[in-house]
Write a protein that holds these residues in place. Structure first.
Motif, PDB file in Angstrom:
ATOM      1  N   SER A  38       0.807  -1.214   0.000  1.00  0.00           N
ATOM      2  CA  SER A  38       0.000   0.000   0.000  1.00  0.00           C
ATOM      3  C   SER A  38       0.838   1.262   0.000  1.00  0.00           C
ATOM      4  N   LYS A  98      -6.041  -1.212   6.035  1.00  0.00           N
ATOM      5  CA  LYS A  98      -5.508  -2.558   6.264  1.00  0.00           C
ATOM      6  C   LYS A  98      -4.235  -2.547   7.111  1.00  0.00           C
ATOM      7  N   THR A 121      -4.367  -9.231   6.698  1.00  0.00           N
ATOM      8  CA  THR A 121      -5.314  -8.627   5.757  1.00  0.00           C
ATOM      9  C   THR A 121      -4.557  -7.963   4.610  1.00  0.00           C
ATOM     10  N   MET A 122      -3.481  -7.272   4.959  1.00  0.00           N
ATOM     11  CA  MET A 122      -2.675  -6.615   3.928  1.00  0.00           C
ATOM     12  C   MET A 122      -2.016  -7.663   3.036  1.00  0.00           C
ATOM     13  N   ASN A 167      -3.873  -9.121   0.003  1.00  0.00           N
ATOM     14  CA  ASN A 167      -4.117  -8.331  -1.199  1.00  0.00           C
ATOM     15  C   ASN A 167      -3.278  -8.823  -2.385  1.00  0.00           C
TER      16      ASN A 167
END
Lengths: 486, 95
Positions: free
Chosen positions: A130, A412, A418-419, A422
């Motif tokens: 991210s 996230k 959770t990250m 992706n």
């Protein structure tokens, strides 16, 4: 407007003397100056270097000594060492590091006459999806400033999407070129492992890392990748295979192309609108003469946990070089050597990097090596075998690049797992060492999403051809993120 | 599987990372959840599968042992603050 032009168009304009390299370089530097405060896509802007290189490129063009990339501006991810320019890798650890040499990728593109505008922001040591783990702050996605541009090559993706640079380099260890390319609505190419030299590219996970490009379209990727690729004696895993003309085969017909669609990629984790965009893209390919075949690759389900053993293990070893002695951050007033190591590393690395070093150290430690590291290497073999098997039946694989479009900043960061998830559709490619491409294929809630193309080893020419033909039929890749970037 | 604070402190020591008192709780929690997550690999049937260390089937390339690089010590040492007489300085190791 000069900044909307692709690499190929800039090249033609420079040859035709419609504008000079100095002119477009100045124009882009002024755009960076005015627009990048909202995006934060650059860590370092090298304006003086750029103008000098542009002036030199103009001379080459005037004397008839220019190649197709001479005078074309580029931004480099700040993971590539650049002679005389700070190379931070997005980390406090290297905030004061001025590289004494150029990475092979940088040197080759410099030799081709490309003009470096600066160094782009990234997740610290390329660890993140991210661009929020950067020591220099997060990058904002030009499509919606409240969302992330993806990572780890988030600065490169945002800069190209906002037309601050026509092309940027990136690196991809688990999806770090393809995922940000998808979330920023541009074209990202992760070549076969060993295709592009890793020399001077700061190591994260050496059996997975590969350099590639972020561009507006596949044609530009072909031009730049051709100049970057090829054997390098400085990289012990560099492939000796000859580099074909990627540009020369862009227009080949796709009649009879066999496209495999891994059913594991169309799981319940995929946003339904994202799925619809992928299915619409498959229809375009059908109209170009391709046939679509569902395939099954059961071991892909284990690609994320496999990656999160293998990559941290390699990272924990690679990052042991940062000890505060010869370069990088050193803590104040160490009482002894161990104190210096621990505090230099504890203070110099950010949270995510420390988390991965800890994970890697744990899975390699006595008593856990067989259960985690060795087992992950075996599952990696199963994943690679799944790809080998399906590539006997199909020419390329297609699916989504990400499960969903860009998510909001901070959404996230609380839970690392959770990250990590992706990258569920991109990680298998790195484990198997394959080439992968992401091209824009539509929008979900006004945010771009990507179609992922995967090929067998060293099939970059085919993937670029397949991507280019789609981009001749569609205009997703030409959309701009709002009027500020017109 | 939940890791204990002691285990995490030991891993941090092996990795030569200082973890402050304020950080340790979160590190224990995160590392435990990551190890729980990768634990699913244990269920995979890998019977006689060979471990894969590298994505390409290639062997280590060797080169002839000859001098190819020039001495750039001064340049390299410009990247650290603690240098004296061409040597890197560290805290005293031998009393």
């Amino acid at each position: 407007m000069m900044h909307k032009k692709t690499v190929a168009e800039i090249s033609r304009s420079l040859q035709a003397r419609e504008f000079s390299s100095v002119e477009i370089t100045r124009h882009l530097l002024s755009r960076i100056d005015s627009l990048d405060k909202n995006l934060n896509s650059f860590i370092t802007v090298t304006a003086d270097f750029a103008l000098a290189a542009a002036a030199a490129a103009d001379k080459r063009i005037a004397s008839g000594d220019a190649g197709p990339l001479t005078g074309v501006p580029i931004a480099h991810k700040d993971i590539f060492c650049t002679d005389g320019v700070r190379t931070s890798c997005g980390s406090r650890m290297l905030d004061n590091f001025v590289s004494p040499y150029d990475a092979t990728v940088v040197a080759r593109l410099k030799d081709a006459g490309m003009v470096m505008l600066g160094k782009t922001n990234m997740d610290e040591f390329a660890m993140g999806s991210s661009n929020e783990t950067s020591f220099y702050g997060p990058v904002h996605n030009p499509w919606d400033l409240n969302t992330v541009p993806g990572g780890s090559s988030g600065g490169s993706a945002a800069a190209v999407a906002a037309r601050l640079a026509p092309v940027a380099t990136g690196t991809d260890t688990g999806g770090s070129i393809r995922q940000p390319a998808a979330l920023a609505g541009i074209t990202g190419v992760k070549p076969t492992y060993g295709r592009v030299s890793r020399y001077g590219m700061i190591a994260f996970a050496s059996s997975l890392d590969q350099a590639g490009t972020l561009t507006q379209n596949a044609e530009d990727a072909a031009l730049v990748l051709e100049a970057m690729s090829g054997f390098d004696k400085h990289d012990s895993t560099s492939s000796p295979a000859a580099v074909p003309s990627y540009h020369g085969s862009l227009n080949e017909s796709l009649e009879g192309l066999r496209v495999g669609v891994p059913q594991e990629f169309l799981d319940e984790g995929l946003d339904p609108q994202n799925r619809a965009a992928v299915e619409a893209a498959l229809e375009v390919y059908r109209s170009l003469g391709a046939t679509i075949h569902p395939v099954s690759m059961p071991s892909l389900a284990l690609s994320v946990p496999t990656y999160y053993v293998v990559a941290p293990a390699e990272a924990s070893s690679n990052l042991s070089r940062f000890d505060g002695v010869r370069f990088g951050y050193r803590c104040e007033n160490p009482v002894d050597l161990v104190d210096m190591y621990k505090r230099s590393r504890g203070e110099g690395f950010g949270e995510e990097v420390k988390r991965r070093i800890m994970t890697g150290t744990y899975v390699l430690s006595a008593g856990y090596y067989d259960a985690y590291y060795l087992q992950a290497q075996k599952v990696r073999q199963l994943i690679a075998e799944d790809f080998t098997r399906v590539f006997k039946e199909v020419d390329v694989l297609m699916g989504p690049t990400t499960p969903e479009p860009a998510f909001e900043l901070g959404a996230k960061t609380a839970d690392p797992i959770t990250m990590y998830l992706n990258d569920i559709y991109t990680i298998g490619v790195n484990l198997a060492g394959l080439p992968g491409v992401s091209i824009p294929c539509g929008f979900v809630n006004d945010l771009p999403v990507g179609l992922q193309l995967i090929g067998s080893h060293f099939s970059e020419a085919k993937l670029l051809n397949v991507a280019h033909r789609y981009q001749q039929e569609t205009d997703w890749h030409q959309r701009l993120p709002g009027s500020d970037y017109e | 599987m939940s890791l204990t604070k002691r285990e995490v402190e030991n891993v941090a020591h092996l990795a030569r990372l200082e973890i402050t008192e304020g950080e340790i709780e979160r590190v224990v929690e995160n590392l435990s959840s990551i190890i729980d997550f990768v634990d699913q690999l244990r269920g995979a049937d890998t019977g006689d599968v060979l471990p894969m260390a590298h994505p390409l089937d290639m062997s280590q390339r060797l080169r002839t042992d000859e001098v190819s690089e020039s001495d750039q010590r001064k340049r390299f040492q410009a990247n650290t603050s603690a240098v004296e007489a061409g040597l890197y300085l560290v805290p005293k190791v031998i009393e």
